[in-house]
Design a protein around this motif. Structure first.
Motif, PDB file in Angstrom:
ATOM      1  N   ALA A   1       0.827  -1.211   0.000  1.00 50.50           N
ATOM      2  CA  ALA A   1       0.000   0.000   0.000  1.00 50.50           C
ATOM      3  C   ALA A   1       0.861   1.261   0.000  1.00 50.50           C
ATOM      4  O   ALA A   1       0.537   2.252  -0.668  1.00 50.50           O
ATOM      5  N   VAL A   2       1.970   1.244   0.759  1.00 46.91           N
ATOM      6  CA  VAL A   2       2.881   2.392   0.781  1.00 46.91           C
ATOM      7  C   VAL A   2       3.479   2.614  -0.606  1.00 46.91           C
ATOM      8  O   VAL A   2       3.498   3.744  -1.124  1.00 46.91           O
ATOM      9  N   LEU A   3       3.961   1.542  -1.223  1.00 46.21           N
ATOM     10  CA  LEU A   3       4.553   1.647  -2.561  1.00 46.21           C
ATOM     11  C   LEU A   3       3.512   2.111  -3.584  1.00 46.21           C
ATOM     12  O   LEU A   3       3.788   2.959  -4.438  1.00 46.21           O
ATOM     13  N   GLN A   4       2.336   1.558  -3.465  1.00 39.74           N
ATOM     14  CA  GLN A   4       1.238   1.910  -4.368  1.00 39.74           C
ATOM     15  C   GLN A   4       0.895   3.390  -4.245  1.00 39.74           C
ATOM     16  O   GLN A   4       0.725   4.095  -5.248  1.00 39.74           O
ATOM     17  N   ASP A   5       0.819   3.857  -2.995  1.00 37.57           N
ATOM     18  CA  ASP A   5       0.481   5.263  -2.740  1.00 37.57           C
ATOM     19  C   ASP A   5       1.580   6.193  -3.240  1.00 37.57           C
ATOM     20  O   ASP A   5       1.324   7.351  -3.580  1.00 37.57           O
ATOM     21  N   SER A   6       2.816   5.678  -3.287  1.00 39.65           N
ATOM     22  CA  SER A   6       3.949   6.497  -3.753  1.00 39.65           C
ATOM     23  C   SER A   6       4.116   6.447  -5.270  1.00 39.65           C
ATOM     24  O   SER A   6       5.016   7.076  -5.815  1.00 39.65           O
ATOM     25  N   GLY A   7       3.268   5.662  -5.938  1.00 37.85           N
ATOM     26  CA  GLY A   7       3.341   5.566  -7.393  1.00 37.85           C
ATOM     27  C   GLY A   7       4.198   4.438  -7.899  1.00 37.85           C
ATOM     28  O   GLY A   7       4.331   4.248  -9.113  1.00 37.85           O
ATOM     29  N   ASP A   8       4.805   3.652  -6.986  1.00 39.46           N
ATOM     30  CA  ASP A   8       5.650   2.513  -7.397  1.00 39.46           C
ATOM     31  C   ASP A   8       4.767   1.277  -7.598  1.00 39.46           C
ATOM     32  O   ASP A   8       4.855   0.293  -6.857  1.00 39.46           O
ATOM     33  N   VAL A   9       3.910   1.340  -8.596  1.00 50.04           N
ATOM     34  CA  VAL A   9       2.895   0.302  -8.782  1.00 50.04           C
ATOM     35  C   VAL A   9       3.523  -1.052  -9.078  1.00 50.04           C
ATOM     36  O   VAL A   9       3.102  -2.084  -8.538  1.00 50.04           O
ATOM     37  N   GLU A  10       4.548  -1.089  -9.931  1.00 51.63           N
ATOM     38  CA  GLU A  10       5.173  -2.361 -10.292  1.00 51.63           C
ATOM     39  C   GLU A  10       5.815  -3.030  -9.088  1.00 51.63           C
ATOM     40  O   GLU A  10       5.711  -4.246  -8.905  1.00 51.63           O
ATOM     41  N   VAL A  11       6.493  -2.232  -8.257  1.00 54.65           N
ATOM     42  CA  VAL A  11       7.122  -2.794  -7.056  1.00 54.65           C
ATOM     43  C   VAL A  11       6.049  -3.281  -6.086  1.00 54.65           C
ATOM     44  O   VAL A  11       6.197  -4.328  -5.440  1.00 54.65           O
ATOM     45  N   ALA A  12       4.950  -2.509  -5.975  1.00 55.03           N
ATOM     46  CA  ALA A  12       3.837  -2.934  -5.116  1.00 55.03           C
ATOM     47  C   ALA A  12       3.298  -4.280  -5.582  1.00 55.03           C
ATOM     48  O   ALA A  12       3.011  -5.172  -4.764  1.00 55.03           O
TER      49      ALA A  12
ATOM     50  N   PHE B   1      -6.092  -7.986  -0.119  1.00 53.72           N
ATOM     51  CA  PHE B   1      -5.142  -8.279  -1.194  1.00 53.72           C
ATOM     52  C   PHE B   1      -5.792  -8.005  -2.544  1.00 53.72           C
ATOM     53  O   PHE B   1      -5.240  -7.285  -3.386  1.00 53.72           O
ATOM     54  N   TRP B   2      -6.969  -8.576  -2.788  1.00 50.42           N
ATOM     55  CA  TRP B   2      -7.618  -8.413  -4.087  1.00 50.42           C
ATOM     56  C   TRP B   2      -8.003  -6.956  -4.328  1.00 50.42           C
ATOM     57  O   TRP B   2      -7.912  -6.469  -5.467  1.00 50.42           O
ATOM     58  N   ASN B   3      -8.410  -6.255  -3.281  1.00 53.41           N
ATOM     59  CA  ASN B   3      -8.736  -4.836  -3.444  1.00 53.41           C
ATOM     60  C   ASN B   3      -7.492  -4.045  -3.857  1.00 53.41           C
ATOM     61  O   ASN B   3      -7.527  -3.256  -4.804  1.00 53.41           O
ATOM     62  N   ASN B   4      -6.388  -4.255  -3.157  1.00 49.47           N
ATOM     63  CA  ASN B   4      -5.170  -3.487  -3.445  1.00 49.47           C
ATOM     64  C   ASN B   4      -4.584  -3.827  -4.814  1.00 49.47           C
ATOM     65  O   ASN B   4      -4.102  -2.941  -5.531  1.00 49.47           O
ATOM     66  N   VAL B   5      -4.628  -5.100  -5.181  1.00 50.53           N
ATOM     67  CA  VAL B   5      -4.144  -5.482  -6.507  1.00 50.53           C
ATOM     68  C   VAL B   5      -5.028  -4.848  -7.584  1.00 50.53           C
ATOM     69  O   VAL B   5      -4.537  -4.366  -8.608  1.00 50.53           O
ATOM     70  N   GLY B   6      -6.337  -4.829  -7.327  1.00 50.55           N
ATOM     71  CA  GLY B   6      -7.251  -4.181  -8.260  1.00 50.55           C
ATOM     72  C   GLY B   6      -6.921  -2.716  -8.454  1.00 50.55           C
ATOM     73  O   GLY B   6      -6.928  -2.201  -9.582  1.00 50.55           O
ATOM     74  N   VAL B   7      -6.601  -2.024  -7.353  1.00 51.14           N
ATOM     75  CA  VAL B   7      -6.231  -0.609  -7.444  1.00 51.14           C
ATOM     76  C   VAL B   7      -4.930  -0.445  -8.221  1.00 51.14           C
ATOM     77  O   VAL B   7      -4.772   0.500  -9.013  1.00 51.14           O
ATOM     78  N   CYS B   8      -3.984  -1.360  -8.016  1.00 52.91           N
ATOM     79  CA  CYS B   8      -2.724  -1.311  -8.780  1.00 52.91           C
ATOM     80  C   CYS B   8      -2.992  -1.413 -10.279  1.00 52.91           C
ATOM     81  O   CYS B   8      -2.444  -0.644 -11.077  1.00 52.91           O
ATOM     82  N   PHE B   9      -3.823  -2.363 -10.667  1.00 56.21           N
ATOM     83  CA  PHE B   9      -4.150  -2.507 -12.093  1.00 56.21           C
ATOM     84  C   PHE B   9      -4.882  -1.262 -12.610  1.00 56.21           C
ATOM     85  O   PHE B   9      -4.682  -0.852 -13.763  1.00 56.21           O
ATOM     86  N   PHE B  10      -5.711  -0.668 -11.757  1.00 53.43           N
ATOM     87  CA  PHE B  10      -6.401   0.560 -12.149  1.00 53.43           C
ATOM     88  C   PHE B  10      -5.381   1.660 -12.447  1.00 53.43           C
ATOM     89  O   PHE B  10      -5.489   2.367 -13.459  1.00 53.43           O
ATOM     90  N   LEU B  11      -4.387   1.797 -11.572  1.00 54.11           N
ATOM     91  CA  LEU B  11      -3.359   2.816 -11.779  1.00 54.11           C
ATOM     92  C   LEU B  11      -2.511   2.532 -13.011  1.00 54.11           C
ATOM     93  O   LEU B  11      -1.975   3.459 -13.628  1.00 54.11           O
ATOM     94  N   LYS B  12      -2.398   1.252 -13.368  1.00 57.88           N
ATOM     95  CA  LYS B  12      -1.675   0.880 -14.588  1.00 57.88           C
ATOM     96  C   LYS B  12      -2.563   1.000 -15.833  1.00 57.88           C
ATOM     97  O   LYS B  12      -2.133   0.696 -16.934  1.00 57.88           O
ATOM     98  N   ARG B  13      -3.810   1.433 -15.640  1.00 54.22           N
ATOM     99  CA  ARG B  13      -4.813   1.588 -16.703  1.00 54.22           C
ATOM    100  C   ARG B  13      -5.218   0.248 -17.321  1.00 54.22           C
ATOM    101  O   ARG B  13      -5.708   0.187 -18.452  1.00 54.22           O
ATOM    102  N   ASP B  14      -5.006  -0.831 -16.567  1.00 56.14           N
ATOM    103  CA  ASP B  14      -5.487  -2.148 -16.989  1.00 56.14           C
ATOM    104  C   ASP B  14      -6.830  -2.359 -16.292  1.00 56.14           C
ATOM    105  O   ASP B  14      -6.937  -3.066 -15.291  1.00 56.14           O
ATOM    106  N   TYR B  15      -7.869  -1.744 -16.846  1.00 53.94           N
ATOM    107  CA  TYR B  15      -9.147  -1.667 -16.146  1.00 53.94           C
ATOM    108  C   TYR B  15      -9.890  -3.002 -16.121  1.00 53.94           C
ATOM    109  O   TYR B  15     -10.618  -3.284 -15.171  1.00 53.94           O
ATOM    110  N   VAL B  16      -9.693  -3.825 -17.137  1.00 58.77           N
ATOM    111  CA  VAL B  16     -10.345  -5.136 -17.157  1.00 58.77           C
ATOM    112  C   VAL B  16      -9.825  -6.003 -16.010  1.00 58.77           C
ATOM    113  O   VAL B  16     -10.599  -6.640 -15.281  1.00 58.77           O
ATOM    114  N   SER B  17      -8.503  -6.014 -15.819  1.00 60.77           N
ATOM    115  CA  SER B  17      -7.916  -6.772 -14.702  1.00 60.77           C
ATOM    116  C   SER B  17      -8.345  -6.178 -13.366  1.00 60.77           C
ATOM    117  O   SER B  17      -8.583  -6.909 -12.403  1.00 60.77           O
TER     118      SER B  17
END
Length: 419
Positions: free
Chosen positions: A234-245, A261-277
Motif C-alpha cells: 500500500a505504501v509503494l502503491q500510494d507512492s506511485g511505485d505500482v510495479e514494485v507494489a 489483497f484483491w482490493n489493493n491489486v485491483g487498485v494497482c491494475f487501475f493505476l496501470k490503466r489495466d481496467y479489465v484486470s
C-alpha cells in the motif's frame, strides 16, 4: 468406613482426581497434547473414546468445544461450553465460553462472563485483554482503555499494546497511540505484529518513510508476513511505485490472498490503466466482503473507465448505502448518472458532493459540475461554479495544476464562459 472417612478429609478437587479411572487421566493428558499439536483427527478419536466411558467428562467436553470453535462451529462450541460451565464451573471453560460468545456476536454476554472470571481471579491478563476487545466492539471506549491498561500492567503482551494504540488512534489521540506503539517496540523490538502495527499507524498519518521503515523491518524478520506485505504494498502503491507494489502482492498471493489483497491489486491494475484486470480483482474482493464500501467504490471507478455505466451506478449506489459521508462517492455517482442521462439526479449528486466536502471542496468536482451545468445551458450556474473552481485551483501545488485533463478543461471552460 475408615477408608471413607479418610477420603472425606481430602480436598474436593483431589478427591475427584482419585475417583477418576487412571486410564481416563492418561487419555486426558494425551488429548491435551494432541490438541496443542493441532492433531485434531486423533484428538477427536480419543475424545469420543473418553465420552463413551464417561459422557460427563468436563475435560473431554472442554477440548471438544475448543475443536468446534477451531472448525468454525461457533454455535456448537457455545452450547457445549455452556453445559461444561454449568456442570463444573471450571475457570478455563468460563474464559473460553466468553471467547466463543464473542465470536457468536453476543458481546454483552461475553463481557459478563469475563467479569465473572475477574471476580475469581483479578490477575489474568488474557481475561483483561478480551474484556477490552469486547468493550471496543460495544463502543465502551473508556472501559476498553482501562481493561487494556490493566492487561498491560499484569503482562506486557504485544496484542494489548496494539489494541490500545489502535483505539487511541481511532479516538484521534495520535500522541497516546504513538506512545503505546513505541512502548510495545521497546519491549518487543523484533515482534512482527508490533512493527507492522506501527508501520500502518504511520501510513495512516501520511508518514510514508517511517511507515516503510517499520514495515521493512517486519519483513526482514518474516519476508512472507501477510499484514506487513499488504501494508508495504500500500505504501509503494500510494507512492506511485505500482510495479514494485505488485511484486509484494505476488508474494502475498501464494498464501494470504484475502479481500484486502484483491482490493489493493485491483487498485494497482487501475493505476496501470489495466481496467479489465482491475474489475476482475475488485469483483473477487467484493465476493469476499460484500459490505465493504470502499471495494464497491473502487469497482465503480473501474466500471466508469470501461464505460460500463450501469454497473458503475449499481456499485457506487451500494457504496453510498454503506457510507453516506464520503464526498467522492457522490461525485462518481453524478458521473454515472450523467452518462445514463438522468440529469436531475446527477445534479443532486453534485450538490451533495460539494456540500459534504465543506470547507475543503474538491476542485475536480467543481470543474465537472461547471461543465455539467454548461452542457445543460445553465450558463449563470456554470459561471458561478467555475469561479469557485478557480479559487480552489489557484491554491493547488504545481504538480496538481499540471494534470493534463484538468488543465485542458480549465482552458476550454474559460474560453466558453468568456473569462
Amino acid at each position: 468406613m475408615a477408608a471413607l472417612e479418610v477420603l472425606g478429609k481430602v480436598p474436593p478437587h483431589i478427591r475427584k482426581l482419585l475417583q477418576e479411572p487412571r486410564n481416563l487421566r492418561l487419555y486426558n493428558h494425551r488429548i491435551q497434547l494432541l490438541y496443542n499439536n493441532h492433531e485434531f483427527t486423533e484428538c477427536q478419536r480419543l475424545i469420543d473414546t473418553v465420552l463413551k466411558e464417561n459422557p460427563l467428562s468436563s475435560f473431554a467436553r472442554h477440548i471438544q468445544a475448543l475443536i468446534y470453535r477451531h472448525q468454525g462451529k461457533v454455535n456448537d462450541s457455545v452450547e457445549l461450553f455452556a453445559s461444561v460451565v454449568e456442570n463444573s464451573g471450571n475457570y478455563d471453560s468460563k474464559y473460553h465460553y466468553a471467547r466463543s460468545l464473542y465470536l457468536q456476536g453476543r458481546l454483552d454476554d461475553a463481557l459478563e462472563m469475563l467479569k465473572e472470571c475477574m471476580r475469581e481471579r483479578d490477575n489474568d491478563a488474557q481475561v483483561m485483554h478480551y474484556a477490552g476487545v469486547c468493550s471496543v466492539r460495544l463502543s465502551n471506549n473508556s472501559d476498553a482503555i482501562e481493561f487494556f491498561k490493566r492487561s498491560i500492567k499484569l503482562s506486557h503482551h504485544p496484542d494489548s499494546y496494539i489494541q490500545l494504540g489502535r483505539l487511541y488512534a481511532e479516538l484521534d489521540d495520535s500522541d497516546m497511540a504513538l506512545r503505546m506503539f513505541n512502548e510495545a517496540i521497546d519491549y518487543f523490538p523484533h515482534n512482527i505484529k508490533v512493527l507492522t502495527a506501527l508501520g500502518i499507524h504511520f501510513l495512516r498519518k501520511g508518514h510514508r518513510q517511517n511507515a516503510f521503515n517499520h514495515l521493512g523491518a517486519a519483513l526482514t524478520f518474516d519476508p512472507f508476513d501477510g499484514s506487513a506485505l499488504l501494508a508495504a504494498g500500500a505504501v509503494l502503491q500510494d507512492s506511485g511505485d505500482v510495479e514494485v507494489a505488485l511484486t509484494k502482492y505476488r508474494i502475498l498471493a501464494k498464501s494470504h490472498a484475502h479481500l484486502q489483497f484483491w482490493n489493493n491489486v485491483g487498485v494497482c491494475f487501475f493505476l496501470k490503466r489495466d481496467y479489465v484486470s482491475a474489475v476482475a480483482c475488485l469483483q473477487r474482493a467484493l465476493e469476499m466482503s460484500p459490505f465493504d464500501w470502499i471495494i464497491s467504490f473502487n469497482l465503480a471507478c473501474a466500471y466508469l473507465m470501461t464505460r460500463q455505466y450501469f454497473s458503475a451506478f449499481l456499485n457506487i449506489s451500494r457504496s453510498i448505502n454503506l457510507n453516506r459521508k464520503y464526498a467522492a462517492s457522490f461525485k462518481f455517482l453524478a458521473l454515472a448518472l450523467t452518462k445514463l442521462e438522468d440529469h436531475v439526479n446527477a445534479e443532486q449528486a453534485y450538490i451533495r458532493a460539494i456540500k459534504l466536502a465543506g470547507n475543503t471542496p474538491d476542485h475536480v468536482t467543481l470543474l465537472n459540475y461547471a461543465i455539467f451545468q454548461y452542457n445543460r445551458e445553465n450558463f449563470t450556474g456554470a459561471k458561478d461554479t467555475f469561479l469557485q473552481f478557480q479559487r480552489v485551483y489557484d491554491t493547488l501545488p504545481p504538480d496538481e495544476k499540471n494534470i493534463a485533463e484538468v488543465a485542458a478543461n480549465n482552458r476550454i471552460m474559460k474560453s466558453a464562459l468568456n473569462l
